[in-house]
Design a protein around this motif. Sequence first.
Motif: not given
Length: 127
Positions: A7-10, A77-81
């Motif tokens: 989701x983050x990469x998209x 890099x991510x977490x949640x939204x």
Amino acid sequence: MSANTERYENAVARYFEAWNAAGEEGVAKAVAAAWAADGSYTDPLADVSGHEGIAAVITAAHAQFPGFTFRPVGTVDGHHDTARFAWELVSEADGSAPVAGFDVITLDADGRIRTVLGFLDRVPAGA
């Protein structure tokens, strides 16, 4: 790859598509695909919201740096939204990257960008 990582990469891929789109119509279409309708973009030089404002910032960057493209540096890099990533503005002529930064984005439920908080790490004098 986890669903969230994808989701983050998209979202970040669509972000770069918008920044690298050609022409006003191409930028407008790519911004609409990447950002939520009420999305915003804030960095040290701009604070705008809505597709038109975001497209105007991108178009102005193209005018200031013709022949340059944005490219990601490293991984997302991510977490949640929320996700973060680094980028460079690269000359197509000689490969130099006079501008570099780091952005933090938040996503809506559909994976479109709600907010961008941009930080400039490297900027040429007079820019």
